[in-house]
Design a protein around this motif. Structure first.
Motif: not given
Length: 91
Positions: A31-38, A46-52, A55-60, A80-85
């Motif tokens: 699901a996280i990979a699909e969010i990155q693609r879509t 949300i992600w830095d240049d190397i895909g990490q 630091q200030h983002v949480l995924i629930f 289920d649900r996914i939340t980015f904070v």
């Protein structure tokens, strides 16, 4: 399985102007990979240049921060649900 993904209001423009999108995936990591693609406009926030994850983002996943999970290869279940904070600071 279709899973709702909640996006911070400040980033709604990156996903079409809404705070909730739906992705199709069987596992949390998929699901996280699909969010990155879509939603490529969301990636630099949300992600830095190397895909990490920045630091200030949480995924629930439901009510559990993914940083506390041993693995993101968690099977998704109905409801289920996914939340980015994003942590916001200032003074």
């Amino acid at each position: 399985m279709q899973v709702p993904v909640i996006i911070p209001s400040l980033l709604a423009d990156c996903v079409g102007g809404t705070r909730e999108v739906v992705v199709q995936a069987d596992r949390l990591d998929e699901a996280i990979a699909e969010i990155q693609r879509t939603f490529p406009l969301l990636r630099p926030h949300i992600w830095d240049d190397i895909g990490q994850l920045r630091q200030h983002v949480l995924i629930f996943h439901n009510d559990t921060a993914t940083k506390w999970l041993e693995s993101l290869q968690v099977a998704l279940q109905p409801g289920d649900r996914i939340t980015f904070v994003q942590a916001v600071s200032g003074g």
